[in-house]
Design a protein around this motif. Sequence first.
Motif, mmCIF file in Angstrom:
data_model
loop_
_atom_site.group_PDB
_atom_site.id
_atom_site.type_symbol
_atom_site.label_atom_id
_atom_site.label_comp_id
_atom_site.label_asym_id
_atom_site.label_seq_id
_atom_site.Cartn_x
_atom_site.Cartn_y
_atom_site.Cartn_z
ATOM 1 N N GLN A 170 0.832 -1.203 0.000
ATOM 2 C CA GLN A 170 0.000 0.000 0.000
ATOM 3 C C GLN A 170 0.864 1.250 0.000
ATOM 4 O O GLN A 170 1.780 1.384 0.823
ATOM 5 C CB GLN A 170 -0.938 -0.021 1.206
ATOM 6 N N SER A 228 0.328 4.291 0.853
ATOM 7 C CA SER A 228 0.269 5.195 2.005
ATOM 8 C C SER A 228 1.042 4.659 3.200
ATOM 9 O O SER A 228 1.261 5.387 4.167
ATOM 10 C CB SER A 228 -1.188 5.447 2.403
ATOM 11 N N THR A 234 6.778 5.996 2.236
ATOM 12 C CA THR A 234 7.106 6.996 1.234
ATOM 13 C C THR A 234 7.595 6.290 -0.029
ATOM 14 O O THR A 234 8.006 5.125 0.027
ATOM 15 C CB THR A 234 8.207 7.938 1.730
ATOM 16 N N ALA A 268 -3.404 1.885 -4.021
ATOM 17 C CA ALA A 268 -3.786 3.039 -3.208
ATOM 18 C C ALA A 268 -4.659 2.671 -2.025
ATOM 19 O O ALA A 268 -4.892 3.502 -1.149
ATOM 20 C CB ALA A 268 -4.517 4.067 -4.079
ATOM 21 N N VAL A 321 -6.485 4.116 4.519
ATOM 22 C CA VAL A 321 -5.479 5.164 4.328
ATOM 23 C C VAL A 321 -5.587 6.224 5.415
ATOM 24 O O VAL A 321 -4.577 6.616 6.029
ATOM 25 C CB VAL A 321 -5.631 5.792 2.926
ATOM 26 N N GLU A 322 -6.803 6.682 5.691
ATOM 27 C CA GLU A 322 -6.969 7.763 6.659
ATOM 28 C C GLU A 322 -7.137 7.244 8.078
ATOM 29 O O GLU A 322 -6.709 7.898 9.040
ATOM 30 C CB GLU A 322 -8.148 8.642 6.243
ATOM 31 N N TYR A 360 -3.290 4.593 8.381
ATOM 32 C CA TYR A 360 -2.005 5.230 8.087
ATOM 33 C C TYR A 360 -1.989 6.724 8.408
ATOM 34 O O TYR A 360 -0.916 7.335 8.419
ATOM 35 C CB TYR A 360 -1.632 5.013 6.622
ATOM 36 N N ARG A 366 -3.056 9.209 6.613
ATOM 37 C CA ARG A 366 -2.689 9.991 5.442
ATOM 38 C C ARG A 366 -3.949 10.366 4.670
ATOM 39 O O ARG A 366 -4.959 9.660 4.725
ATOM 40 C CB ARG A 366 -1.747 9.192 4.523
ATOM 41 N N PHE A 380 -6.564 10.567 1.656
ATOM 42 C CA PHE A 380 -6.838 9.666 0.536
ATOM 43 C C PHE A 380 -7.078 10.369 -0.801
ATOM 44 O O PHE A 380 -6.809 9.781 -1.847
ATOM 45 C CB PHE A 380 -8.057 8.789 0.846
ATOM 46 N N ARG A 394 -1.513 10.618 -6.880
ATOM 47 C CA ARG A 394 -0.521 10.153 -5.906
ATOM 48 C C ARG A 394 0.228 8.931 -6.433
ATOM 49 O O ARG A 394 1.445 8.822 -6.288
ATOM 50 C CB ARG A 394 -1.215 9.808 -4.577
ATOM 51 N N TYR A 416 4.189 8.673 -7.179
ATOM 52 C CA TYR A 416 4.901 7.633 -6.420
ATOM 53 C C TYR A 416 5.769 6.788 -7.355
ATOM 54 O O TYR A 416 6.952 6.542 -7.088
ATOM 55 C CB TYR A 416 3.849 6.764 -5.746
ATOM 56 N N HIS A 441 2.256 15.760 -4.036
ATOM 57 C CA HIS A 441 2.098 14.801 -2.944
ATOM 58 C C HIS A 441 3.410 14.359 -2.303
ATOM 59 O O HIS A 441 3.446 14.081 -1.109
ATOM 60 C CB HIS A 441 1.332 13.580 -3.467
#
Length: 339
Positions: A68, A70, A73, A98, A104-105, A108, A110, A112, A118, A122, A142
């Motif tokens: 994933q 998120s 980095t 993703a 994600v929120e 992690y 972070r 979404f 993103r 990445y 991002h």
Amino acid sequence: MSTDLKLGLNLGYWQRNADDATEIVQTAERLGYGSVWTAEAYGSDAFTPLAWYGARTSRIKLGTSVAQISARTPAATAMTAMTLDHLTGGRLLLGIGASGPQVVEGWYGRPFPKPLARTREYVEIMRKIWRREEPVTGDGEHYPLPYPGGAGIGKPLKLITHPLRAEIPLYLGAEGPRNVALAGEIADGWLPLFVFPEKIEQMYGPSLAGTGPDFDIAAMVMTLITDDVRAGLDGVKMMLTLYIGGMGAKSRNFHADIIGRMGYAEAAEEIQALYLAGRRDEAFNAIPDDLADGISLVGPVERIRERLELWRKSPVTSLLVMGPRDETSLRTVRDLVLG
């Protein structure tokens, strides 16, 4: 259209101390499986089990399905991928995705929004890192490099270790048409979770229009060899109950969305409503048998052999089977798929 299918084994999540699949992976390698894949959500990570299995094998490719974005980095993922690829002699297949807003929120911490942008950014950073052509910079929204703030003394850097491969094969886990199109544009392959082989071209034809012959569509497929088709389909339905009902918020569930695009929108809405209301047995019973059958390979050997023809006629190029966990079933599936 694909006729010759590649074969891989998808182990899913590593869950507990007893879940050491080394013997299974070694058997799959000996039988000619081309790859083994592990997953992550909010439990075990995807890379550590692959390092464990990679140290105990020599040929089978090692895939993340999916790591994933998120969780790490771009630089952290690039470093981990480079290291594992080196240690295993160039066997890594890096699948990234993703995930969804709940994970994600909620896990992690972070944001979404803008998952496609993103993901693109990445991938660009990881490839710059692996190529080592110059110190890495990025002016994206991002993942800007160097970071525009903080101490104010960040500097562009170049990866210290020379990668074994400057182009590690990259796959995207994707379900929506735009995300699938992104996979076709920037990745070497696509990792779809649910595939209805007769409907994949109708659902994703425009998204896959620009892909070349080497683009790998590696479908995850529940595969259960059994004389009891009813029990086999019930196993698939149990998995679908969780993904349609509980893997996402009511207002945003990508798994339910894909089932809707397969032609089961009303069923998906009902399943999710029942599941979220705590009526899980009813949610299970609301899953159509033909949906469970369409996305899986279930039944006696001859039934699976017949259904495999639908996959051979589809754009799918690799089957990542989920379910076989002993030598007999691994061998049977190998013989069915590879001949």
